[in-house]
Motif scaffolding. Structure first.
Motif, PDB file in Angstrom:
ATOM      1  N   MET A   1      28.165  39.194  37.072  1.00 28.66           N
ATOM      2  CA  MET A   1      26.844  39.246  37.689  1.00 28.66           C
ATOM      3  C   MET A   1      25.838  39.897  36.738  1.00 28.66           C
ATOM      4  SD  MET A   1      25.665  40.537  41.491  1.00 28.66           S
ATOM      5  CE  MET A   1      26.270  42.187  41.341  1.00 28.66           C
TER       6      MET A   1
ATOM      7  N   ILE B   1      24.203  34.904  40.327  1.00 29.34           N
ATOM      8  CA  ILE B   1      25.365  35.431  41.048  1.00 29.34           C
ATOM      9  C   ILE B   1      24.899  36.476  42.052  1.00 29.34           C
ATOM     10  CG2 ILE B   1      27.551  36.673  40.835  1.00 29.34           C
ATOM     11  CD1 ILE B   1      27.731  35.490  37.972  1.00 29.34           C
TER      12      ILE B   1
ATOM     13  N   GLN C   1      37.412  34.728  46.257  1.00 25.91           N
ATOM     14  CA  GLN C   1      36.781  36.040  46.391  1.00 25.91           C
ATOM     15  C   GLN C   1      37.688  37.089  45.741  1.00 25.91           C
ATOM     16  OE1 GLN C   1      33.703  36.817  47.723  1.00 25.91           O
ATOM     17  NE2 GLN C   1      33.377  34.611  47.935  1.00 25.91           N
TER      18      GLN C   1
ATOM     19  N   VAL D   1      32.031  30.340  42.915  1.00 24.27           N
ATOM     20  CA  VAL D   1      33.079  31.298  43.239  1.00 24.27           C
ATOM     21  C   VAL D   1      34.142  30.483  43.965  1.00 24.27           C
ATOM     22  CG1 VAL D   1      33.706  33.336  44.595  1.00 24.27           C
ATOM     23  CG2 VAL D   1      31.496  33.245  43.434  1.00 24.27           C
TER      24      VAL D   1
ATOM     25  N   ASN E   1      26.083  39.070  45.538  1.00 26.96           N
ATOM     26  CA  ASN E   1      27.121  39.788  46.281  1.00 26.96           C
ATOM     27  C   ASN E   1      26.442  40.431  47.472  1.00 26.96           C
ATOM     28  OD1 ASN E   1      29.116  41.460  47.267  1.00 26.96           O
ATOM     29  ND2 ASN E   1      29.240  42.725  45.448  1.00 26.96           N
TER      30      ASN E   1
ATOM     31  N   ASN F   1      38.012  34.199  39.516  1.00 28.00           N
ATOM     32  CA  ASN F   1      37.096  34.068  40.643  1.00 28.00           C
ATOM     33  C   ASN F   1      36.019  33.007  40.471  1.00 28.00           C
ATOM     34  OD1 ASN F   1      37.762  37.240  40.179  1.00 28.00           O
ATOM     35  ND2 ASN F   1      38.059  36.567  42.281  1.00 28.00           N
TER      36      ASN F   1
ATOM     37  N   THR G   1      31.616  37.305  50.318  1.00 22.66           N
ATOM     38  CA  THR G   1      30.439  38.064  49.907  1.00 22.66           C
ATOM     39  C   THR G   1      29.886  37.651  48.544  1.00 22.66           C
ATOM     40  OG1 THR G   1      31.812  39.810  48.971  1.00 22.66           O
ATOM     41  CG2 THR G   1      31.120  40.079  51.257  1.00 22.66           C
ATOM     42  N   TRP G   2      30.737  37.151  47.650  1.00 24.99           N
ATOM     43  CA  TRP G   2      30.294  36.731  46.319  1.00 24.99           C
ATOM     44  C   TRP G   2      29.937  35.251  46.343  1.00 24.99           C
ATOM     45  CZ3 TRP G   2      29.592  39.837  42.088  1.00 24.99           C
ATOM     46  CH2 TRP G   2      30.075  41.142  42.180  1.00 24.99           C
ATOM     47  N   TYR G   3      28.884  34.870  45.578  1.00 27.40           N
ATOM     48  CA  TYR G   3      28.452  33.477  45.540  1.00 27.40           C
ATOM     49  C   TYR G   3      27.639  33.206  44.274  1.00 27.40           C
ATOM     50  CZ  TYR G   3      24.166  35.661  47.258  1.00 27.40           C
ATOM     51  OH  TYR G   3      23.079  36.475  47.406  1.00 27.40           O
TER      52      TYR G   3
ATOM     53  N   CYS H   1      33.885  40.595  38.392  1.00 25.18           N
ATOM     54  CA  CYS H   1      32.778  39.907  39.054  1.00 25.18           C
ATOM     55  C   CYS H   1      31.465  40.656  38.851  1.00 25.18           C
ATOM     56  CB  CYS H   1      33.069  39.721  40.536  1.00 25.18           C
ATOM     57  SG  CYS H   1      34.341  38.489  40.890  1.00 25.18           S
ATOM     58  N   GLU H   2      31.516  41.975  38.903  1.00 27.81           N
ATOM     59  CA  GLU H   2      30.312  42.770  38.645  1.00 27.81           C
ATOM     60  C   GLU H   2      29.834  42.576  37.213  1.00 27.81           C
ATOM     61  OE1 GLU H   2      31.594  46.688  39.838  1.00 27.81           O
ATOM     62  OE2 GLU H   2      31.103  46.305  41.937  1.00 27.81           O
TER      63      GLU H   2
ATOM     64  N   CYS I   1      30.125  33.536  33.682  1.00 28.95           N
ATOM     65  CA  CYS I   1      30.890  34.089  34.803  1.00 28.95           C
ATOM     66  C   CYS I   1      32.363  33.721  34.737  1.00 28.95           C
ATOM     67  CB  CYS I   1      30.288  33.669  36.136  1.00 28.95           C
ATOM     68  SG  CYS I   1      30.170  31.888  36.382  1.00 28.95           S
TER      69      CYS I   1
END
Length: 77
Positions: free
Chosen positions: A64, A72, A50, A47, A74, A35, A15-17, A60-61, A28
């Motif tokens: 982002m 970034i 994950q 990423v 999600n 990650n 889901t993350w990229y 990760c949040e 990041c």
């Protein structure tokens, strides 16, 4: 937020990229080193794993939110 249509192919599936707006600022990888990392090509971040824990998701949040070019994404956001 990242653009799902511009995802770098060397991101690990999930889901993350990181998308092609990335400028390799390394924000990041500093915020979520478990990650994100620099791609082998040396011109963008990816990423590479994950997030699997609440702590990794939070990092990760944070990455982002701090990304200066909103590269970034999600899918669950």
């Amino acid at each position: 937020m990242g653009d799902k249509q511009q995802i770098y192919e060397d991101n690990v599936s999930g889901t993350w990229y990181v998308d092609k707006k990335c400028i390799l600022c390394s924000v990041c990888s500093e915020a979520a080193p478990s990650n994100f990392k620099e791609a082998s090509t040396g011109d963008h971040d990816i990423v590479y794993k994950q997030p699997v824990s609440a702590e990794e998701v939070q990092q990760c949040e944070e990455a982002m939110a701090a990304c200066p070019v909103e590269a970034i994404g999600n899918d669950n956001a």
